[in-house]
Design a protein around this motif. Structure first.
Motif, mmCIF file in Angstrom:
data_model
loop_
_atom_site.group_PDB
_atom_site.id
_atom_site.type_symbol
_atom_site.label_atom_id
_atom_site.label_comp_id
_atom_site.label_asym_id
_atom_site.label_seq_id
_atom_site.Cartn_x
_atom_site.Cartn_y
_atom_site.Cartn_z
ATOM 1 N N LEU A 276 19.589 -53.406 2.335
ATOM 2 C CA LEU A 276 20.741 -54.318 2.026
ATOM 3 C C LEU A 276 21.012 -55.733 3.420
ATOM 4 C CD1 LEU A 276 22.808 -52.042 0.504
ATOM 5 C CD2 LEU A 276 21.687 -53.534 -0.548
ATOM 6 N N SER A 277 20.816 -54.806 4.850
ATOM 7 C CA SER A 277 21.126 -55.877 5.731
ATOM 8 C C SER A 277 19.531 -57.170 5.371
ATOM 9 C CB SER A 277 20.821 -54.882 6.865
ATOM 10 O OG SER A 277 20.858 -55.534 8.300
ATOM 11 N N ALA A 278 18.488 -56.443 5.507
ATOM 12 C CA ALA A 278 17.718 -57.312 5.300
ATOM 13 C C ALA A 278 18.284 -58.431 4.293
ATOM 14 C CB ALA A 278 16.443 -56.798 4.982
ATOM 15 N N ARG A 279 18.721 -58.262 3.330
ATOM 16 C CA ARG A 279 18.893 -58.787 2.260
ATOM 17 C C ARG A 279 19.959 -60.246 2.633
ATOM 18 N NH1 ARG A 279 20.891 -57.184 -3.672
ATOM 19 N NH2 ARG A 279 20.173 -58.952 -4.853
ATOM 20 N N ARG A 280 20.657 -59.292 3.485
ATOM 21 C CA ARG A 280 22.241 -60.937 3.854
ATOM 22 C C ARG A 280 21.544 -61.101 4.832
ATOM 23 N NH1 ARG A 280 25.044 -54.762 3.520
ATOM 24 N NH2 ARG A 280 24.211 -54.760 5.595
ATOM 25 N N ALA A 281 20.812 -61.221 5.245
ATOM 26 C CA ALA A 281 19.888 -62.036 6.171
ATOM 27 C C ALA A 281 18.680 -63.008 5.807
ATOM 28 C CB ALA A 281 19.241 -61.259 7.796
ATOM 29 N N GLY A 282 18.763 -63.003 4.162
ATOM 30 C CA GLY A 282 17.751 -63.924 3.404
ATOM 31 C C GLY A 282 16.508 -63.367 3.404
ATOM 32 N N GLN A 283 16.677 -62.194 3.959
ATOM 33 C CA GLN A 283 15.224 -61.852 3.851
ATOM 34 C C GLN A 283 14.820 -60.219 2.528
ATOM 35 O OE1 GLN A 283 14.680 -60.284 7.858
ATOM 36 N NE2 GLN A 283 12.708 -60.878 7.509
ATOM 37 N N TRP A 284 14.645 -61.238 1.268
ATOM 38 C CA TRP A 284 14.407 -60.556 0.382
ATOM 39 C C TRP A 284 13.155 -60.893 -0.514
ATOM 40 C CZ3 TRP A 284 16.259 -55.617 -0.621
ATOM 41 C CH2 TRP A 284 16.809 -55.247 -1.732
ATOM 42 N N PRO A 285 12.642 -59.907 -1.279
ATOM 43 C CA PRO A 285 12.746 -58.589 -1.308
ATOM 44 C C PRO A 285 12.128 -57.734 -0.518
ATOM 45 C CG PRO A 285 11.614 -59.869 -3.646
ATOM 46 C CD PRO A 285 11.125 -60.532 -2.155
ATOM 47 N N VAL A 286 12.058 -56.768 -0.475
ATOM 48 C CA VAL A 286 12.183 -55.856 0.877
ATOM 49 C C VAL A 286 11.514 -55.172 0.421
ATOM 50 C CG1 VAL A 286 12.412 -54.290 2.839
ATOM 51 C CG2 VAL A 286 14.170 -56.300 2.322
ATOM 52 N N ALA A 287 9.630 -54.581 1.538
ATOM 53 C CA ALA A 287 9.274 -53.551 0.115
ATOM 54 C C ALA A 287 8.518 -52.125 1.841
ATOM 55 C CB ALA A 287 7.523 -54.122 0.192
ATOM 56 N N GLY A 288 8.408 -51.246 1.447
ATOM 57 C CA GLY A 288 8.613 -49.591 2.209
ATOM 58 C C GLY A 288 7.362 -49.587 2.402
ATOM 59 N N ALA A 289 6.671 -49.619 3.206
ATOM 60 C CA ALA A 289 5.094 -48.867 3.126
ATOM 61 C C ALA A 289 4.769 -47.628 3.968
ATOM 62 C CB ALA A 289 4.271 -50.319 3.595
ATOM 63 N N ASP A 290 3.952 -46.642 3.880
ATOM 64 C CA ASP A 290 3.751 -45.512 4.549
ATOM 65 C C ASP A 290 2.591 -44.971 4.394
ATOM 66 O OD1 ASP A 290 4.244 -43.922 5.854
ATOM 67 O OD2 ASP A 290 5.449 -42.315 4.961
ATOM 68 N N GLU A 291 1.183 -44.039 4.901
ATOM 69 C CA GLU A 291 0.670 -43.486 3.919
ATOM 70 C C GLU A 291 0.256 -42.263 3.940
ATOM 71 O OE1 GLU A 291 -1.229 -41.600 6.587
ATOM 72 O OE2 GLU A 291 0.764 -42.318 8.141
ATOM 73 N N ALA A 292 -0.437 -41.631 3.969
ATOM 74 C CA ALA A 292 -0.770 -40.227 3.640
ATOM 75 C C ALA A 292 -2.571 -39.947 3.892
ATOM 76 C CB ALA A 292 -0.794 -40.181 2.224
ATOM 77 N N GLY A 293 -2.562 -38.839 4.580
ATOM 78 C CA GLY A 293 -3.918 -38.554 4.907
ATOM 79 C C GLY A 293 -4.840 -38.881 6.267
ATOM 80 N N ARG A 294 -3.811 -39.039 7.073
ATOM 81 C CA ARG A 294 -4.414 -39.759 8.756
ATOM 82 C C ARG A 294 -4.380 -38.089 9.386
ATOM 83 N NH1 ARG A 294 -1.441 -43.952 11.566
ATOM 84 N NH2 ARG A 294 -2.907 -43.547 13.277
ATOM 85 N N GLY A 295 -4.196 -37.180 9.249
ATOM 86 C CA GLY A 295 -4.927 -35.973 9.454
ATOM 87 C C GLY A 295 -5.886 -35.138 9.418
ATOM 88 N N PRO A 296 -6.091 -35.491 7.638
ATOM 89 C CA PRO A 296 -7.249 -34.406 7.760
ATOM 90 C C PRO A 296 -8.729 -34.825 8.074
ATOM 91 C CG PRO A 296 -6.330 -35.250 5.784
ATOM 92 C CD PRO A 296 -5.459 -36.141 7.315
ATOM 93 N N LEU A 297 -9.949 -33.323 7.288
ATOM 94 C CA LEU A 297 -10.994 -33.771 7.990
ATOM 95 C C LEU A 297 -11.720 -34.116 6.978
ATOM 96 C CD1 LEU A 297 -11.826 -30.310 9.720
ATOM 97 C CD2 LEU A 297 -11.035 -32.026 10.367
ATOM 98 N N ALA A 298 -11.702 -34.142 6.145
ATOM 99 C CA ALA A 298 -12.369 -35.336 4.687
ATOM 100 C C ALA A 298 -11.377 -36.325 3.706
ATOM 101 C CB ALA A 298 -12.725 -34.336 4.205
ATOM 102 N N GLY A 299 -12.076 -36.986 2.955
ATOM 103 C CA GLY A 299 -11.496 -37.712 1.957
ATOM 104 C C GLY A 299 -10.301 -39.230 2.802
ATOM 105 N N PRO A 300 -9.985 -39.739 1.696
ATOM 106 C CA PRO A 300 -9.576 -41.117 2.459
ATOM 107 C C PRO A 300 -8.261 -41.260 3.011
ATOM 108 C CG PRO A 300 -9.023 -40.480 -0.303
ATOM 109 C CD PRO A 300 -9.896 -39.841 0.630
ATOM 110 N N VAL A 301 -7.670 -42.368 3.976
ATOM 111 C CA VAL A 301 -5.820 -42.408 4.414
ATOM 112 C C VAL A 301 -5.583 -43.468 2.754
ATOM 113 C CG1 VAL A 301 -6.826 -44.314 5.867
ATOM 114 C CG2 VAL A 301 -4.634 -43.157 5.809
#
Length: 219
Positions: free
Chosen positions: A25-50
């Motif tokens: 909402l702070s970004a929206r008030r500053a004129g930055q909209w839309p806002v996306a959130g980004a994250d990942e899963a799987g940095r630590g495993p021995l196998a498979g993708p991130v």
């Protein structure tokens, strides 16, 4: 009687107990909209993708109970995953074991996050990412938020999507590479997984630059 110390720091029970929508909402008030959130899963495993996800939440249709995916049960993540897909703009990308081995896990994670953002059908003006890094090459401004999955609703939503998608991918891998238990441990270095590697050797999903596969890895 000793004097009590005074402080202007918030009391423990005054601190937020979960993520909120204030940064968006702070970004929206500053004129930055839309806002996306980004994250990942799987940095630590021995196998498979991130796996990385980017999510643009609709302020009028935010699912109840969004939180850092690690704080939720598998059943709750699955339920929220369905709600997120039905109410938000979502994109997912992944970097497999070969890409991870050819660069490193940090670069592979950030590249997956960048590709997830580019895959959004709604172009964001700001991307909030979990952790310390902003992926290079974003099409807009980016801001890293330490512990963002526990502080920012859009990042929390992305963490849930990334985790559910990766878990499903590893469950499918269990049928293609039987014996490793991927459907149970999702590629993490559990005792069962390490025993399976000892008995079967590594497969195509294993990250050969991770211990215990590296030639310099001391056992």
């Amino acid at each position: 009687m000793p004097r009590r110390a005074t402080t202007d720091s918030p009391l423990l029970f005054d601190l937020p107990v979960g993520p909120d929508f204030s940064m968006e909402l702070s970004a929206r008030r500053a004129g930055q909209w839309p806002v996306a959130g980004a994250d990942e899963a799987g940095r630590g495993p021995l196998a498979g993708p991130v796996v990385a996800a980017a999510v643009v939440l609709d302020p009028e249709r935010i699912p109840d109970g969004l939180h850092d995916s690690k704080q939720l049960t598998a059943a709750r993540r699955e339920a929220l995953f369905v709600e997120i897909l039905s109410s938000a703009v979502v994109s997912v990308a992944s970097s497999g074991a070969r890409r991870i081995d050819s660069t490193d896990i940090r670069k592979a994670s950030l590249d997956a996050m960048r590709r997830a953002v580019f895959g959004l059908t709604l172009r964001p003006q700001l991307v909030l990412t979990d952790g310390l890094d902003v992926p290079p090459g974003l099409p807009c401004d980016g801001r890293a938020v330490v512990k963002g999955d526990a502080r920012v609703l859009s990042i929390a939503a992305a963490s849930i999507v990334a985790k559910v998608v990766r878990d499903r991918m590893m469950a499918c891998a269990d049928t293609s590479y039987p014996g490793y238990g991927f459907g149970t441990h999702a590629g993490y270095g559990t005792e069962r997984h390490r025993e399976a590697i000892g008995a079967l050797g590594p497969c195509a999903l294993h990250r050969m630059t991770f211990r215990p596969f590296r030639p310099d890895a001391a056992e």
